[in-house]
Design a protein around this motif. Structure first.
Motif, mmCIF file in Angstrom:
data_model
loop_
_atom_site.group_PDB
_atom_site.id
_atom_site.type_symbol
_atom_site.label_atom_id
_atom_site.label_comp_id
_atom_site.label_asym_id
_atom_site.label_seq_id
_atom_site.Cartn_x
_atom_site.Cartn_y
_atom_site.Cartn_z
ATOM 1 N N PHE A 1 0.880 -1.176 0.000
ATOM 2 C CA PHE A 1 0.000 0.000 0.000
ATOM 3 C C PHE A 1 0.907 1.213 0.000
ATOM 4 N N ASP A 2 1.343 1.640 -1.191
ATOM 5 C CA ASP A 2 2.438 2.605 -1.302
ATOM 6 C C ASP A 2 1.918 3.959 -1.769
ATOM 7 N N LYS A 3 2.105 4.974 -0.925
ATOM 8 C CA LYS A 3 1.600 6.319 -1.224
ATOM 9 C C LYS A 3 2.571 7.165 -2.028
ATOM 10 N N ALA A 4 3.833 6.726 -2.127
ATOM 11 C CA ALA A 4 4.863 7.547 -2.778
ATOM 12 C C ALA A 4 5.152 7.098 -4.205
ATOM 13 N N PHE A 5 4.364 6.171 -4.720
ATOM 14 C CA PHE A 5 4.710 5.577 -6.010
ATOM 15 C C PHE A 5 4.776 6.606 -7.135
ATOM 16 N N ALA A 6 3.864 7.577 -7.146
ATOM 17 C CA ALA A 6 3.789 8.517 -8.261
ATOM 18 C C ALA A 6 4.966 9.484 -8.272
ATOM 19 N N SER A 7 5.404 9.935 -7.093
ATOM 20 C CA SER A 7 6.526 10.872 -7.023
ATOM 21 C C SER A 7 7.863 10.158 -7.128
ATOM 22 N N ALA A 8 7.947 8.952 -6.561
ATOM 23 C CA ALA A 8 9.214 8.226 -6.570
ATOM 24 C C ALA A 8 9.456 7.503 -7.892
ATOM 25 N N SER A 9 8.391 7.146 -8.588
ATOM 26 C CA SER A 9 8.501 6.449 -9.875
ATOM 27 C C SER A 9 7.614 7.169 -10.884
ATOM 28 N N PRO A 10 8.102 8.295 -11.430
ATOM 29 C CA PRO A 10 7.258 9.142 -12.283
ATOM 30 C C PRO A 10 6.658 8.421 -13.482
ATOM 31 N N GLN A 11 7.338 7.380 -13.992
ATOM 32 C CA GLN A 11 6.772 6.689 -15.139
ATOM 33 C C GLN A 11 5.445 6.019 -14.808
ATOM 34 N N LEU A 12 5.259 5.628 -13.546
ATOM 35 C CA LEU A 12 3.986 5.042 -13.148
ATOM 36 C C LEU A 12 2.882 6.095 -13.161
ATOM 37 N N ALA A 13 3.218 7.302 -12.723
ATOM 38 C CA ALA A 13 2.234 8.384 -12.745
ATOM 39 C C ALA A 13 1.801 8.723 -14.167
ATOM 40 N N GLN A 14 2.693 8.514 -15.138
ATOM 41 C CA GLN A 14 2.373 8.803 -16.530
ATOM 42 C C GLN A 14 1.493 7.730 -17.160
ATOM 43 N N ASP A 15 1.364 6.594 -16.487
ATOM 44 C CA ASP A 15 0.614 5.468 -17.053
ATOM 45 C C ASP A 15 -0.866 5.489 -16.697
ATOM 46 N N TYR A 16 -1.298 6.470 -15.929
ATOM 47 C CA TYR A 16 -2.719 6.550 -15.594
ATOM 48 C C TYR A 16 -3.118 8.005 -15.418
ATOM 49 N N GLN A 17 -4.401 8.263 -15.493
ATOM 50 C CA GLN A 17 -4.936 9.585 -15.201
ATOM 51 C C GLN A 17 -6.263 9.427 -14.476
ATOM 52 N N VAL A 18 -6.617 10.436 -13.710
ATOM 53 C CA VAL A 18 -7.863 10.374 -12.941
ATOM 54 C C VAL A 18 -9.045 10.304 -13.907
ATOM 55 N N PRO A 19 -9.942 9.342 -13.726
ATOM 56 C CA PRO A 19 -11.133 9.273 -14.579
ATOM 57 C C PRO A 19 -11.945 10.561 -14.503
ATOM 58 N N GLU A 20 -12.583 10.905 -15.613
ATOM 59 C CA GLU A 20 -13.299 12.177 -15.714
ATOM 60 C C GLU A 20 -14.328 12.343 -14.605
ATOM 61 N N ALA A 21 -15.018 11.279 -14.248
ATOM 62 C CA ALA A 21 -16.079 11.388 -13.242
ATOM 63 C C ALA A 21 -15.556 11.872 -11.900
ATOM 64 N N PHE A 22 -14.259 11.668 -11.628
ATOM 65 C CA PHE A 22 -13.684 12.011 -10.319
ATOM 66 C C PHE A 22 -12.677 13.159 -10.417
ATOM 67 N N SER A 23 -12.720 13.901 -11.497
ATOM 68 C CA SER A 23 -11.690 14.903 -11.756
ATOM 69 C C SER A 23 -11.772 16.108 -10.827
ATOM 70 N N GLU A 24 -12.951 16.399 -10.256
ATOM 71 C CA GLU A 24 -13.064 17.516 -9.319
ATOM 72 C C GLU A 24 -12.546 17.090 -7.949
ATOM 73 N N ASP A 25 -11.475 17.689 -7.514
ATOM 74 C CA ASP A 25 -10.874 17.349 -6.219
ATOM 75 C C ASP A 25 -10.420 18.639 -5.543
ATOM 76 N N LEU A 26 -11.202 19.118 -4.611
ATOM 77 C CA LEU A 26 -10.953 20.417 -4.002
ATOM 78 C C LEU A 26 -9.779 20.417 -3.026
ATOM 79 N N PHE A 27 -9.304 19.245 -2.621
ATOM 80 C CA PHE A 27 -8.094 19.196 -1.803
ATOM 81 C C PHE A 27 -6.875 19.696 -2.579
ATOM 82 N N LYS A 28 -6.991 19.808 -3.914
ATOM 83 C CA LYS A 28 -5.875 20.309 -4.718
ATOM 84 C C LYS A 28 -5.467 21.722 -4.315
#
Length: 411
Positions: free
Chosen positions: A229-256
């Motif tokens: 259960f790894d929370k740092a995967f996207a920052s530590a392994s940027p290629q993994l972050a490039q392999d997915y994107q937030v689905p449109e239905a959930f794109s509104e995230d006010l914590f941003k």
């Protein structure tokens, strides 16, 4: 009775431990009393608690004293605890927790040299139950119910109106169909992407290669297999972050608006072998979540916020939750009760390429039916903003999660 346990698990306990009910059906004396001597009045859970305090060398010696102590001293969880405590996640898997520990700590120890002795006349529900839960076959009736809506081509507006505003779970069958991760994320790709840094498994850092070896040859020994259960995967392994994107239905995230460094933890890479998963819980900080399965299949059980699952006992303030030890134990002891109760759960098997929406406050548990890889994120939309603000304004720092204590008061 013996035949029934073996039929459900496929084989007998490796050290011959049997449930106490078998004692009354067999013409065989029990050896626990004589084998433990003055310690025999102690219940098995207390006896095992004492053994957790012993160093490995003493545990090995104790196992030579009697057949009863031999069964106690070879309990898997004792050696799992020693391995984790002394080796952390920096080890090569050697076939079992005991073998792994001894291979790393005893010079010249040869993996596979231990041959279990099948003990007769030793009965213990406490020692037998973890093994049974680790080996019992998944029952077909646990997988029959499929009563969560499945939708495709659902727009963000339709999702908000029909599901988010109604606090209803839904499975989106095509929300991640364009993810490169669906094609890329096999064992080799993930091993390369995660090489050179530890990943979080069971709240401790592991080498990903060691975890893969555990998943392949060791997880079936554990009542509750360890879960990545790894929370740092996207920052530590940027290629993994490039392999997915937030689905449109959930794109509104006010914590941003808090910024990546200031917002609570919100996204995780999740990997685990068959029978691993998450026990009943409610997602943190009054957020909603989505869980997208990249590989494998997951059995979900869900209850609305006002219905605590059978066998689950939350404290009045929600800070603590008492649950059965393992997911399989819950299915064995409470699934039938839940299914035929006044408020039966929502259930579904979510497969690769599908995404489940988890509304705020819903109880849920997840059982991996095969080796699985998923991405999950918690989010706050305008629909749920009022609830999240009310939660944060409670100023209960102990109930806010995903950030340091000092930052919790400023959210």
């Amino acid at each position: 009775m013996v035949q029934r346990w073996q039929a459900e698990s496929g084989h007998g306990h490796p050290y011959g431990v049997q449930p106490w009910g078998n004692f009354y059906l067999q013409q065989q004396p029990e050896i626990r009393t004589s084998g433990l001597g003055l310690l025999s009045p102690l219940p098995d859970d207390l006896m095992l608690s004492l053994l957790y305090l012993m160093p490995a060398a003493d545990l090995v010696r104790l196992g030579l004293a009697s057949k009863a102590l031999y069964c106690f001293a070879h309990t898997t969880d004792l050696w799992k605890a020693l391995t984790v405590e002394e080796l952390g996640g920096d080890f090569q898997w050697c076939g079992s927790w005991r073998e792994t520990y001894l291979c790393h700590k005893v010079p010249g120890y040869k993996p596979g040299s231990h041959k279990p002795i099948l003990v007769e006349g030793f009965y213990s529900d406490f020692l037998h139950q973890p093994w049974f839960c680790a080996t019992v076959k998944i029952r077909p009736e646990w997988l029959e119910v499929d009563n969560i809506d499945r939708r495709s081509a659902l727009s963000a507006a339709e999702f908000k109106e029909q599901y988010e505003s109604q606090s209803r779970p839904v499975i989106l069958t095509d929300a991640i169909s364009d993810w490169p991760a669906l094609e890329k994320w096999d064992r080799n790709y993930l091993a390369a992407a995660l090489a050179g840094r530890p990943v979080i498994v069971g709240n401790m850092p592991w080498r990903f290669g060691s975890y893969l070896a555990y998943c392949k040859k060791g997880a079936e020994q554990d009542e509750m297999p360890l879960y990545l259960f790894d929370k740092a995967f996207a920052s530590a392994s940027p290629q993994l972050a490039q392999d997915y994107q937030v689905p449109e239905a959930f794109s509104e995230d006010l914590f941003k608006v808090l910024g990546e460094e200031s917002r609570p933890d919100y996204r995780w890479l999740i990997c685990g072998p068959a029978r691993s998963g998450s026990s009943f819980h409610v997602d943190p900080n009054a957020t909603c979540a989505w869980n997208a399965v990249v590989r494998g299949a997951k059995k979900w059980i869900m209850f609305p916020p006002d219905v605590a699952p059978p066998g689950v006992h939350p404290s009045p303030d929600g800070a603590d939750v008492a649950t059965p030890i393992s997911l399989i134990e819950w299915f064995l002891n409470f699934y039938d009760e839940a299914r035929h109760s006044k408020h039966p759960p929502l259930e579904a098997i979510v497969k690769a390429g599908e995404t489940l929406y988890v509304p705020r406050g819903w109880w849920h548990m997840v059982l991996n039916l095969e080796e699985s890889v998923a991405v999950t994120q918690n989010f706050v939309s305008s629909t749920g903003l009022a609830a999240v603000l009310a939660f944060l304004k409670s100023r209960r720092a102990d109930l806010v999660s995903g950030c340091c204590v000092e930052a919790r008061y400023g959210l």
